[in-house]
Scaffold this motif. Structure first.
Motif, PDB file in Angstrom:
ATOM      1  N   LEU A  39       1.138  20.778  -2.914  1.00  0.00           N
ATOM      2  CA  LEU A  39       0.154  19.708  -3.098  1.00  0.00           C
ATOM      3  C   LEU A  39      -0.214  19.539  -4.568  1.00  0.00           C
ATOM      4  O   LEU A  39      -0.318  18.414  -5.070  1.00  0.00           O
ATOM      5  N   THR A  42       2.837  18.018  -6.511  1.00  0.00           N
ATOM      6  CA  THR A  42       3.055  16.582  -6.318  1.00  0.00           C
ATOM      7  C   THR A  42       1.864  15.739  -6.745  1.00  0.00           C
ATOM      8  O   THR A  42       1.828  14.537  -6.498  1.00  0.00           O
ATOM      9  N   GLN A  44      -1.391  15.819  -5.781  1.00  0.00           N
ATOM     10  CA  GLN A  44      -2.301  15.346  -4.743  1.00  0.00           C
ATOM     11  C   GLN A  44      -3.767  15.636  -5.058  1.00  0.00           C
ATOM     12  O   GLN A  44      -4.640  15.080  -4.405  1.00  0.00           O
ATOM     13  N   PHE A  45      -4.025  16.495  -6.047  1.00  0.00           N
ATOM     14  CA  PHE A  45      -5.401  16.824  -6.406  1.00  0.00           C
ATOM     15  C   PHE A  45      -5.821  16.216  -7.747  1.00  0.00           C
ATOM     16  O   PHE A  45      -6.799  16.667  -8.339  1.00  0.00           O
ATOM     17  N   THR A  46      -5.093  15.227  -8.198  1.00  0.00           N
ATOM     18  CA  THR A  46      -5.462  14.560  -9.445  1.00  0.00           C
ATOM     19  C   THR A  46      -6.727  13.729  -9.245  1.00  0.00           C
ATOM     20  O   THR A  46      -7.028  13.278  -8.130  1.00  0.00           O
ATOM     21  N   LYS A  49      -6.413  10.180  -7.486  1.00  0.00           N
ATOM     22  CA  LYS A  49      -6.276  10.076  -6.038  1.00  0.00           C
ATOM     23  C   LYS A  49      -7.588  10.347  -5.304  1.00  0.00           C
ATOM     24  O   LYS A  49      -7.784   9.886  -4.173  1.00  0.00           O
ATOM     25  N   TRP A  50      -8.475  11.121  -5.903  1.00  0.00           N
ATOM     26  CA  TRP A  50      -9.743  11.437  -5.250  1.00  0.00           C
ATOM     27  C   TRP A  50     -10.905  10.563  -5.715  1.00  0.00           C
ATOM     28  O   TRP A  50     -11.987  10.611  -5.114  1.00  0.00           O
ATOM     29  N   ALA A 221      -5.633   4.618   1.855  1.00  0.00           N
ATOM     30  CA  ALA A 221      -4.389   5.313   1.518  1.00  0.00           C
ATOM     31  C   ALA A 221      -3.323   4.374   0.957  1.00  0.00           C
ATOM     32  O   ALA A 221      -2.454   4.801   0.199  1.00  0.00           O
ATOM     33  N   PRO A 229      -3.417   7.278  -2.300  1.00  0.00           N
ATOM     34  CA  PRO A 229      -3.978   8.614  -1.984  1.00  0.00           C
ATOM     35  C   PRO A 229      -3.862   8.952  -0.496  1.00  0.00           C
ATOM     36  O   PRO A 229      -4.871   9.170   0.193  1.00  0.00           O
ATOM     37  N   PHE A 230      -2.640   9.052   0.008  1.00  0.00           N
ATOM     38  CA  PHE A 230      -2.438   9.313   1.433  1.00  0.00           C
ATOM     39  C   PHE A 230      -2.916  10.706   1.822  1.00  0.00           C
ATOM     40  O   PHE A 230      -3.662  10.884   2.795  1.00  0.00           O
ATOM     41  N   ILE A 231      -2.482  11.731   1.082  1.00  0.00           N
ATOM     42  CA  ILE A 231      -2.846  13.114   1.413  1.00  0.00           C
ATOM     43  C   ILE A 231      -4.353  13.340   1.307  1.00  0.00           C
ATOM     44  O   ILE A 231      -4.958  13.958   2.202  1.00  0.00           O
ATOM     45  N   PRO A 232      -5.023  12.881   0.251  1.00  0.00           N
ATOM     46  CA  PRO A 232      -6.490  13.033   0.212  1.00  0.00           C
ATOM     47  C   PRO A 232      -7.192  12.385   1.402  1.00  0.00           C
ATOM     48  O   PRO A 232      -8.169  12.944   1.928  1.00  0.00           O
TER      49      PRO A 232
END
Length: 287
Positions: A39, A42, A44-46, A49-50, A221, A229-232
């Protein structure tokens, strides 16, 4: 040293079990660590995205979607329980035609995919999204609950109903005072499990543009401005769905404990009454 069920493990077996436990824990932690690494790798915690969840409009969108999900579930749950009760009563009816019709309805709606029913009601009958979703969920879950109710009542010892009939009670009284109270405890876990299914199936509403929780998440998303931001979104929505399902399970446990302390339920499970006792609706003995 042994018990009635199994041999108590010795020192070697305990060490082996400890080794298995430590090994399993290490594997699970390694798997979780690998997923977290992917995560981060890739992105996902930028912050990009949040960042959408900081805006009031996005928060209101999610809350509105959650409210619509709960509204659809509330309607579907109440109507499914009512429909299930009606169909179960029909399947237990003494009239052959009523039993045949109710059996046909139960088997048809249980076999029909719930998504097909929702689409048919929405597209063919041109019904609004919310009624289409509730109707599809009600028809499917109601037919499943009908079998749950019927099986639960049938599971009660046959002599209980026969004893009640011999005391002059009518069928509705036998159901209300003898069979249903005893069957409810056995049925409750399955009923709650089916309601959890109904809660999760409310997410199908996004396919007919009903603005429920998953539909709101999908809008967020698919936003290019925030880097998709699909994963968040999944990490926000999934714990809420899990929490609602756990809340239903807790409610089932609470109701079950209340039942065990309810003197009315306990009295319904008592066998034969004392001589001279009049049951509800039973006439006085003739002189």
């Amino acid at each position: 040293m042994t018990t009635a069920l199994y041999d108590v493990p010795g020192p070697k077996t305990k060490r082996r079990h400890l080794f298995y436990g430590i090994g399993s824990t290490v594997v699970i932690l390694a798997l979780i660590g690998w997923i977290i690494y992917l995560l981060f790798d890739t992105g996902q915690f930028t912050a990009q995205k949040w960042s959408p969840f900081e805006y009031k409009g996005i928060q209101e969108l999610l809350l509105r979607g959650l409210g619509n999900t709960l509204k659809a579930f509330a309607y579907a749950a109440v109507l499914s329980l009512a429909l299930g009760g009606v169909l179960a009563a029909g399947r237990l009816s003494e009239f052959r035609l009523v039993r045949w019709v109710c059996t046909l309805l139960v088997e048809f709606f249980r076999a029909m995919p719930v998504l097909v029913m929702i689409f048919f009601i929405y597209v063919a009958l041109k019904v609004e999204p919310l009624p289409s979703l509730v109707a599809g969920l009600t028809l499917y879950n109601g037919s499943v609950l009908a079998e749950v109710f019927r099986t639960g009542i049938k599971s009660v010892e046959r002599g209980q109903g026969e004893a009640a009939y011999s005391l002059g009670m009518r069928k509705t009284q036998v159901m209300r005072h003898v069979l249903v109270p005893q069957a409810l405890r056995a049925m409750l876990p399955t009923i709650i499990s089916q309601l959890v299914v109904a809660l999760k199936d409310t997410s199908l509403g996004y396919l007919i543009t009903y603005e429920e929780f998953l539909h709101a998440g999908k809008l967020i998303a698919s936003n290019l401005d925030y880097g998709l931001p699909f994963i968040p979104v999944v990490m926000i929505i999934s714990p809420i769905y899990i929490g609602m399902c756990m809340l239903l399970s807790w409610l089932a446990n609470w109701v079950s404990k209340r039942q065990k302390r309810n003197p009315k339920v306990e009295s319904a499970e008592v066998g034969a009454p004392e001589p001279g006792t009049l049951l509800p609706g039973a006439g006085r003995p003739k002189e």
